[in-house]
Design an enzyme around this catalytic site. Structure first.
Site, PDB file in Angstrom:
ATOM      1  N   HIS A 368      11.403   8.362 -11.461  1.00 40.56           N
ATOM      2  CA  HIS A 368      12.788   8.722 -11.148  1.00 40.56           C
ATOM      3  C   HIS A 368      13.329   9.798 -12.080  1.00 40.56           C
ATOM      4  CE1 HIS A 368      16.297   8.319  -8.827  1.00 40.56           C
ATOM      5  NE2 HIS A 368      16.339   7.010  -8.702  1.00 40.56           N
ATOM      6  N   ASP A 372      13.832  12.114  -6.840  1.00 40.91           N
ATOM      7  CA  ASP A 372      14.858  11.252  -6.265  1.00 40.91           C
ATOM      8  C   ASP A 372      14.372  10.707  -4.932  1.00 40.91           C
ATOM      9  OD1 ASP A 372      16.740  11.666  -8.353  1.00 40.91           O
ATOM     10  OD2 ASP A 372      17.252  13.612  -7.476  1.00 40.91           O
TER      11      ASP A 372
END
Length: 400
Positions: A368, A372
């Site tokens: 992350h 995304d």
């Protein structure tokens, strides 16, 4: 001048090696380039070649011993040469392949393990055993105060920093960790603890892909595996979504020039990931041939370091074990990896009617810090579309 032979450090994950066998004995004459010993790294069994010519004057490590990278294991010199100075320091300052011997393949390069650097990137003085222990326990070594010479962090400092809780274990027999299992423990701890993972799962219609493979089986002696189709499909999807073929460096997101895909291969004492380089420029036939060769050599522990290091993306397929779905742990510097389940019969509802179908679940693991959800979903959607239209896996106007 006497030459020092040390246990080399061939990869970022290698902290120690096993000296399986000496191929020369004390007093033997050696030519530069000759195999001096056989060593087991965290990934493979390899020959250690002599870097200099001379006589093997001293053997310091016996066969079967496990020693840290950088440890002096032997000395090469002339028959009447004084080798006292070469024996003075048993641990070299830089644990790399060299100083009297070389490995039969060039060492892989890459960033130092995160556990041996502070968050600002400053090198933390620590012993190899202290670094390994801190990595295994998920401890940021830069937060530990060293009690060794010059503030060097030693193993005892790590133990005191976070003493493990007492364990009550059922009776049993302990099996010593292999070099590969130790490396897996370090790598997964360094990944799962500090890297924020998220996961996306998609179900893919594999009917057309199976027909596509059947055509190869009918028309050719060899045919691509399901994993080969996945490699080619992933390469095409990564070409169209280069934002997935990246690494998080701490200060930037690095977009890789080539698509280098690792294939997870399970072997007797662990897991190894041979890498197919520059997949975006290779045909399905080339990928299929190369993957068969690499997988066979991986199972025999005969891969060279450059053949299993620095993948930019990886694929783990457990479909042949009837596993429906699972998730993969990211191994930095990769920012994404897919886990593939089995192709199963499924009841499909379409236009209000139920019919039989063939479905396969894939799960994308993402870092992350670099990716995304929308980016991961876009890549996964393209991978699904390609596998459901497998003619795209071949050059234009070419059929199996």
């Amino acid at each position: 001048m006497a030459s020092r032979v040390v246990m080399p450090k061939l990869t970022d994950t290698m902290e120690e090696g096993v000296l399986l066998a000496w191929k020369k004995r004390e007093g033997d004459t050696i030519q530069a380039g000759e195999a001096l010993a056989e060593i087991e790294t965290d990934k493979a069994v390899m020959d250690l070649e002599a870097f200099a010519s001379g006589i093997l004057r001293k053997i310091l490590v016996q066969e079967g011993a496990t020693v840290m990278s950088g440890t002096l294991i032997g000395v090469i010199g002339e028959a009447d040469e004084d080798i006292t100075s070469a024996l003075t320091d048993r641990i070299t300052a830089a644990p790399t392949a060299g100083g009297g011997a070389k490995i039969s393949a060039p060492p892989a390069t890459g960033p130092a393990p995160a556990s041996s650097r502070s968050q600002e990137g400053t090198r933390v003085p620590a012993s190899p055993r202290a670094k390994a222990l801190a990595a295994e326990r998920g401890i940021d070594i830069s937060t530990i105060s060293g009690t060794g010479p010059g503030g060097r962090i030693v193993e005892e400092d790590v133990v005191k920093a976070q003493a493990p809780p007492p364990q009550i274990l059922p009776a049993g027999t302990d099996q010593p960790l292999s070099q590969m299992r130790k490396a897996i423990a370090r790598a997964t701890t360094q990944s799962k603890a500090p890297v924020p993972h998220f996961y996306l799962t998609s179900e893919i219609d594999m009917e057309q892909a199976e027909r596509f493979r059947d055509q190869f089986k009918q028309n050719r002696i060899t045919h691509p595996s399901v994993t080969d189709l996945l490699i080619k499909a992933a390469a095409l999807a990564l070409t169209r979504h280069p934002e997935i073929n990246v690494s998080f460096t701490g200060q930037a997101i690095r977009r890789h020039t080539h698509i280098d895909i690792g294939i997870a291969v399970g072997i007797e004492d662990g897991l190894i990931t041979p890498v197919i380089r520059n997949c975006g420029a290779k045909s399905l036939d080339n990928i299929s041939t190369e993957s068969r060769t690499l997988i066979e050599r991986a199972r025999n522990k005969r891969l060279q370091p450059q053949e299993y290091a620095d993948a930019t993306f990886s694929i783990s397929n457990l479909g042949m074990f009837d596993v429906e779905n699972f998730i993969a742990v990211l191994i930095p510097p990769q920012a994404a990896s897919i886990a593939v389940g089995s192709i199963r019969d499924a009841a499909i509802v379409k236009d209000g009617a139920v019919k039989a179908g063939r479905r396969m679940k894939v799960t994308l693991s993402c870092d992350h810090r670099a990716l995304d959800g929308v980016q991961g979903a876009g890549f996964l959607k393209e991978l699904k579309r390609i596998l459901e239209h497998p003619s795209e896996l071949l050059p234009s106007k070419v059929t199996p």
